[in-house]
Design an enzyme around this catalytic site. Structure first.
Site, short mmCIF file in Angstrom:
data_model
loop_
_atom_site.label_atom_id
_atom_site.label_comp_id
_atom_site.label_asym_id
_atom_site.label_seq_id
_atom_site.Cartn_x
_atom_site.Cartn_y
_atom_site.Cartn_z
N LEU A 1 3.69 3.89 0.92
CA LEU A 1 4.60 4.80 2.40
C LEU A 1 3.32 5.24 3.14
CD1 LEU A 1 7.16 4.88 3.51
CD2 LEU A 1 7.34 6.96 2.36
N HIS A 2 2.30 4.19 3.56
CA HIS A 2 1.29 4.83 4.40
C HIS A 2 1.55 4.69 5.72
CE1 HIS A 2 0.55 0.81 6.30
NE2 HIS A 2 0.92 0.30 5.29
N ALA A 3 0.75 4.86 6.92
CA ALA A 3 1.21 4.85 8.37
C ALA A 3 2.37 4.27 8.71
CB ALA A 3 -0.15 4.84 8.97
N SER B 1 5.77 4.74 7.22
CA SER B 1 6.19 6.08 7.38
C SER B 1 6.65 6.46 8.64
CB SER B 1 4.92 7.24 7.10
OG SER B 1 4.48 7.07 5.86
N VAL C 1 0.65 -1.26 -0.02
CA VAL C 1 -0.02 -0.03 0.00
C VAL C 1 0.86 1.25 0.27
CG1 VAL C 1 -2.16 -1.07 1.02
CG2 VAL C 1 -0.44 -0.08 2.27
#
Length: 101
Positions: A18-20, A23, A16
């Site tokens: 560089l999501h939560a 990151s 998905v």
């Protein structure tokens, strides 16, 4: 001795992007180094502060992006190598999403 400058490029393969979670892992690792570390979606930028969770998440980097990492400082080589390694290890999340069911 003057500050070191180094850069490298790595393919972001996380499902998905560089999501939560990725990151947070990236910025936490970046903050362990004294060097200035920046991320870019192209070799010419624009560049964002890799130590800023707001800026990293705000970039909304999708899967399949070549992520450019550059650093300046005494530990620049080590910083870039560590961040490249983290991305190449898929943020240590291989199977994490699938295992969650």
């Amino acid at each position: 001795m003057s500050d070191r400058h180094t850069s490298a490029t790595v393919l972001l393969t996380h499902a998905v992007g560089l999501h939560a979670r990725p990151s947070v892992k990236l910025t936490k690792l970046a903050k362990t180094f004294r060097s200035t570390i920046e991320l870019g979606l192209s070799p010419d930028g624009p560049w964002i502060d890799a130590k800023s969770i707001v800026k990293v998440m705000g970039a909304k980097v999708p899967q399949g992006t070549n992520l450019h990492i550059r650093a300046a400082g005494g530990d620049a080589d080590t910083a870039v190598a560590a961040l490249i390694d983290l991305v190449e290890r898929d943020f240590d999340e291989a199977g994490a999403d699938a295992a969650g069911g």
